[in-house]
Enzyme design. Structure first.
Site, PDB file in Angstrom:
ATOM      1  N   ARG A 120       1.048  10.199   0.890  1.00 43.66           N
ATOM      2  CA  ARG A 120       1.602  11.152   1.864  1.00 43.66           C
ATOM      3  C   ARG A 120       2.826  11.826   1.280  1.00 43.66           C
ATOM      4  NH1 ARG A 120       1.073   7.967   7.680  1.00 43.66           N
ATOM      5  NH2 ARG A 120      -0.984   7.116   7.219  1.00 43.66           N
ATOM      6  N   GLU A 131       0.874  -1.178   0.000  1.00 43.41           N
ATOM      7  CA  GLU A 131       0.000   0.000   0.000  1.00 43.41           C
ATOM      8  C   GLU A 131       0.907   1.222   0.000  1.00 43.41           C
ATOM      9  OE1 GLU A 131      -2.630   0.293   3.460  1.00 43.41           O
ATOM     10  OE2 GLU A 131      -2.460   2.471   3.356  1.00 43.41           O
ATOM     11  N   LYS A 136     -10.512  -1.086   7.322  1.00 41.66           N
ATOM     12  CA  LYS A 136      -9.236  -0.896   8.014  1.00 41.66           C
ATOM     13  C   LYS A 136      -9.552  -0.462   9.454  1.00 41.66           C
ATOM     14  CE  LYS A 136      -5.304   2.334   7.681  1.00 41.66           C
ATOM     15  NZ  LYS A 136      -4.162   2.631   6.801  1.00 41.66           N
TER      16      LYS A 136
HETATM   17  C1  3PG Z   1      -1.094   3.771   7.954  1.00 39.66           C
HETATM   18  O1  3PG Z   1      -1.336   4.753   7.277  1.00 39.66           O
HETATM   19  O2  3PG Z   1      -1.657   2.703   7.707  1.00 39.66           O
HETATM   20  C2  3PG Z   1      -0.206   3.889   9.139  1.00 39.66           C
HETATM   21  O3  3PG Z   1       0.345   5.145   9.249  1.00 39.66           O
HETATM   22  C3  3PG Z   1       0.851   2.867   9.312  1.00 39.66           C
HETATM   23  O4  3PG Z   1       1.077   2.818  10.666  1.00 39.66           O
HETATM   24  P1  3PG Z   1       2.466   2.353  11.276  1.00 39.66           P
HETATM   25  O5  3PG Z   1       3.522   3.278  10.705  1.00 39.66           O
HETATM   26  O6  3PG Z   1       2.305   2.511  12.756  1.00 39.66           O
HETATM   27  O7  3PG Z   1       2.706   0.936  10.857  1.00 39.66           O
END
Ligand code: 3PG
Length: 216
Positions: A48, A44, A132
């Site tokens: 960002r 994924e 999610k």
């Molecule tokens: C996301 O967008 O799914 C999260 O920011 C990922 O979270 P993590 O960096 O704590 O794994």
């Protein structure tokens, strides 16, 4: 089997979705290679960074067998951008009707963020099968997820946020969990360092951890 069925099978099989924040699209091919070398053909790529759409396209071009989704999709227009780039699925941090409706119009799988029964109810009303659970740790972790899942038979979850090797099994052990998302396999830092061997090793280790989980 349709491509969407294959995506679902891949998620069930490996139970992992690396969440990617990539700053330089020139790293796309090497990153895709590292994940595939580690044993995963899914990722994924979050919207960002400004090069996210380009990175999705380049990962797909170099590894056509990979399922590359777009994450952090906040607006319907970004759905079009992601799908145009080749995204196989769309993930959003919360439940946005515009995003969900555009995905349904385009026939692209969508995984909206839901952390309350009401939000899961929205997903059900749109006929969605997977949501999610984000940010998983802050919203109560596996215990909350298990309780939330109980009334929603048939809905599967992709918990994400604060998950790493230390707590991965506490999520993969739950029947309601389709797959677990996280940046711990291919962090922003590791990608910036071009630590492809380390990313492959972390991916491989996570697959082993998830595969040896006993479902409860
Ligand atoms: C996301 O967008 O799914 C999260 O920011 C990922 O979270 P993590 O960096 O704590 O794994």
């Amino acid at each position: 089997m349709t491509r969407n069925d294959s995506l679902y099978s891949t998620l069930i099989d490996k139970k992992l979705v690396p969440v990617i924040k990539i700053a330089d699209a020139d790293d796309s091919e090497a990153l895709a290679d590292a994940l595939v070398t580690g044993g995963l053909s899914v990722a994924e790529v979050t919207f960002r960074t400004s090069c996210a759409a380009e990175a999705i396209g380049r990962m797909k071009d170099s590894r056509p067998g990979m399922f590359v989704g777009a994450g952090t999709v906040l607006r319907a227009a970004q759905v079009d951008e992601a799908v145009h780039a080749g995204a196989d699925f769309i993930v959003s941090p919360g439940f946005d009707r515009g995003v969900v409706e555009r995905c349904i119009e385009l026939g692209v799988p969508v995984v909206p963020g839901c952390v309350t029964p009401t939000e899961i109810g929205y997903a059900v009303s749109y006929g969605l099968g997977t949501v999610k659970f984000f940010p998983a740790s802050q919203f109560g972790g596996p215990a909350t997820l298990k309780a939330l899942a109980a009334p929603f038979a048939g809905i599967s979850f992709i918990p994400t946020g604060g998950i790493d090797m230390s707590n991965l099994r506490s999520y993969t052990s739950l029947q309601c969990v389709l797959a677990v998302g996280g940046s711990f396999m291919a962090s922003e830092k590791l990608i910036a360092q071009k630590a492809w061997g380390e990313i492959a090793a972390r991916t491989r280790a996570a697959i082993t951890e998830a595969a040896t989980t006993v479902r409860i």
